[in-house]
Scaffold this active site. Structure first.
Site, PDB file in Angstrom:
ATOM      1  N   SER A   7       0.949  -1.031   0.024  1.00 52.51           N
ATOM      2  CA  SER A   7       0.244   0.186   0.023  1.00 52.51           C
ATOM      3  C   SER A   7       0.840   1.251  -0.102  1.00 52.51           C
ATOM      4  CB  SER A   7      -1.056  -0.023   1.381  1.00 52.51           C
ATOM      5  OG  SER A   7      -0.035   0.022   2.324  1.00 52.51           O
TER       6      SER A   7
ATOM      7  N   ASP B  24      -1.030  -1.588  -4.029  1.00 53.65           N
ATOM      8  CA  ASP B  24      -2.516  -1.684  -3.527  1.00 53.65           C
ATOM      9  C   ASP B  24      -3.048  -0.166  -3.348  1.00 53.65           C
ATOM     10  OD1 ASP B  24      -4.540  -3.103  -2.503  1.00 53.65           O
ATOM     11  OD2 ASP B  24      -3.557  -3.155  -0.587  1.00 53.65           O
ATOM     12  N   HIS B  25      -4.190  -0.054  -3.792  1.00 48.38           N
ATOM     13  CA  HIS B  25      -4.897   1.017  -3.531  1.00 48.38           C
ATOM     14  C   HIS B  25      -4.108   2.442  -3.826  1.00 48.38           C
ATOM     15  CE1 HIS B  25      -8.646  -0.157  -2.047  1.00 48.38           C
ATOM     16  NE2 HIS B  25      -8.034  -1.259  -1.400  1.00 48.38           N
TER      17      HIS B  25
ATOM     18  N   GLU C 105     -11.240  -0.029  -9.713  1.00 48.97           N
ATOM     19  CA  GLU C 105     -12.284  -0.258  -8.641  1.00 48.97           C
ATOM     20  C   GLU C 105     -13.608   0.472  -8.933  1.00 48.97           C
ATOM     21  OE1 GLU C 105     -11.364  -0.481  -4.387  1.00 48.97           O
ATOM     22  OE2 GLU C 105     -13.156   0.430  -3.705  1.00 48.97           O
TER      23      GLU C 105
ATOM     24  N   GLY D  78     -10.642  -6.753   1.111  1.00 47.91           N
ATOM     25  CA  GLY D  78     -11.198  -7.098   2.383  1.00 47.91           C
ATOM     26  C   GLY D  78     -11.487  -8.457   2.684  1.00 47.91           C
TER      27      GLY D  78
ATOM     28  N   SER E 119     -10.038 -10.927   4.306  1.00 47.20           N
ATOM     29  CA  SER E 119      -9.543 -11.799   5.269  1.00 47.20           C
ATOM     30  C   SER E 119     -10.760 -12.499   6.176  1.00 47.20           C
ATOM     31  CB  SER E 119      -8.684 -10.864   6.522  1.00 47.20           C
ATOM     32  OG  SER E 119      -7.658 -10.498   6.070  1.00 47.20           O
TER      33      SER E 119
ATOM     34  N   ASN F 113      -7.536 -10.373  -1.759  1.00 48.41           N
ATOM     35  CA  ASN F 113      -6.566  -9.641  -0.823  1.00 48.41           C
ATOM     36  C   ASN F 113      -6.701  -9.986   0.464  1.00 48.41           C
ATOM     37  OD1 ASN F 113      -6.292  -8.107  -3.242  1.00 48.41           O
ATOM     38  ND2 ASN F 113      -6.668  -6.044  -2.411  1.00 48.41           N
TER      39      ASN F 113
HETATM   40 ZN   LIG Z   1      -8.305  -3.030  -0.520  1.00 47.14          ZN
END
Ligand SMILES: [Zn+2]
Length: 349
Positions: free
Chosen positions: A50, A83-84, A142, A224, A226, A266
């Site tokens: 990130s 990431d992002h 996204e 998100g 996990s 992710n």
């Molecule tokens: Zn994310």
């Protein structure tokens, strides 16, 4: 193996019908844990950083640590992913550094907090796609807005405020030419995703399936994701931690996603929980210890265990040797001559 294009890695995953875990890193031990797991399970892998990670570790440290991972594991395909990315500049800097893939999260404005308009999202994402593809670099976009905040990035909320609209997903894929598409189906970043085991009222797998039906060849991405397993929460709380009860995305829902076009999954929180639990245990049980290796080694092992398990669950295990890396220069040629398509296949409603 040299670093590979994420596009190649996801195209191969689509052929094989499996998903690939994208694991976040900030330091050497996390990279080693991921590579230990990839080696153990013979898996291709996405290592992602990130903006916060790039700042924490400093770009060059992180970049060269991941290069070391590639050098030491020639049999493992690795994609290095931003990431992002919050702006064209962030993505450009990652590409110029040598990342083989970037996420342009144009669902939010550059502040990484305020939802952007559809038009703003398309414009910035398309700009990144043009720059990246010319250089053989993959782009994830996204559409819809995820919940929660992580590393200072995110709109907050429960994740139900801006669920992806399938028609808009089609339009976005057509207008931008992204290689992979992150969608919002009710998941959130961070540990606190759901206040009970999620059902269809908070985790919209039906939306994911509807998007896959319209865009059958588009690589979908679950953020998100996990699972926030209770046993990992328990270890932390047993040794002095204070996590509130919480639920993540059940692995069987991720597997349902993988059967419906999800190619990148992710995972960050589960690894953070595993490492922190292991560190707490050592410090709690043997407070006389002070050598960081005494707790970083068990932390690394705990993370490797979680990553190995996810690699088996996502189906990427056993697939590292299925293909040879195509050079990034060849990938760039593919985009140019059209052999790597950026026009999504769109099915009728
Ligand atoms: Zn994310």
């Amino acid at each position: 193996m040299p670093l590979v294009s994420m596009r190649q890695l996801l195209d191969e995953a689509a052929k094989g019908g499996y998903g690939v875990g994208a694991f976040n890193v900030n330091d050497m031990e996390q990279i080693q844990a991921i590579m230990g797991a990839a080696k153990e399970t013979n898996s291709p892998v996405i290592i992602q950083a990130s903006r916060g990670a790039r700042q924490f570790a400093q770009d060059k440290y992180l970049f060269h640590l991941i290069l070391a991972a590639a050098e030491l594991n020639p049999e493992i395909p690795i994609a290095m992913h931003q990431d992002h990315g919050n702006s064209f500049e962030t993505c450009k800097s990652a590409i110029e550094l040598g990342y083989t893939s970037v996420m342009m999260d144009g669902s939010l404005k550059e502040d990484g907090k305020t939802p952007a308009t559809f038009e703003e999202n398309v414009a910035v994402t398309k700009k990144v796609v043009d720059f990246a593809h010319e250089r053989g670099v993959t782009v994830e976009g996204e559409i819809g807005v995820l919940g929660g905040v992580e590393d200072g990035h995110g709109a907050g909320g429960t994740g139900l405020e801006h669920i992806t609209d399938p028609d808009q997903a089609v339009e976005f894929a057509e207008l931008t030419g992204v290689d992979a598409l992150a969608i919002a189906i009710g998941t959130s970043h961070g540990a606190y995703k759901f206040s009970k085991k999620p059902d269809g009222s908070v985790l919209k797998m039906d939306v994911l399936i509807a998007i896959h039906k319209r865009l059958p060849n588009t690589h979908l991405v679950m953020h998100g994701s996990s699972s926030v397993p209770k046993d990992l929460q328990d270890v932390i709380n047993k040794y002095g931690g204070k996590l509130k009860e919480t639920w993540g995305v059940p692995v069987e829902e991720i597997q349902l996603g993988i059967r419906n076009g999800v190619r990148k999954v992710n995972v960050d929180t589960d690894n953070r929980l595993a490492m922190t639990g292991a560190i707490r245990k050592v410090l709690w049980e043997t407070p006389e210890k002070f050598d960081p290796r005494d707790y970083m080694k068990p932390a690394r092992e705990a993370m490797q265990k979680v990553v190995s398990l996810r690699m088996a669950q996502f189906g990427q295990a056993g697939h590292a040797g299925d293909y040879k890396a195509v050079t990034i220069a060849e990938i760039a040629k593919g985009y140019k001559d059209g052999s790597l398509s950026t026009k999504p296949l769109v099915a009728a409603r």
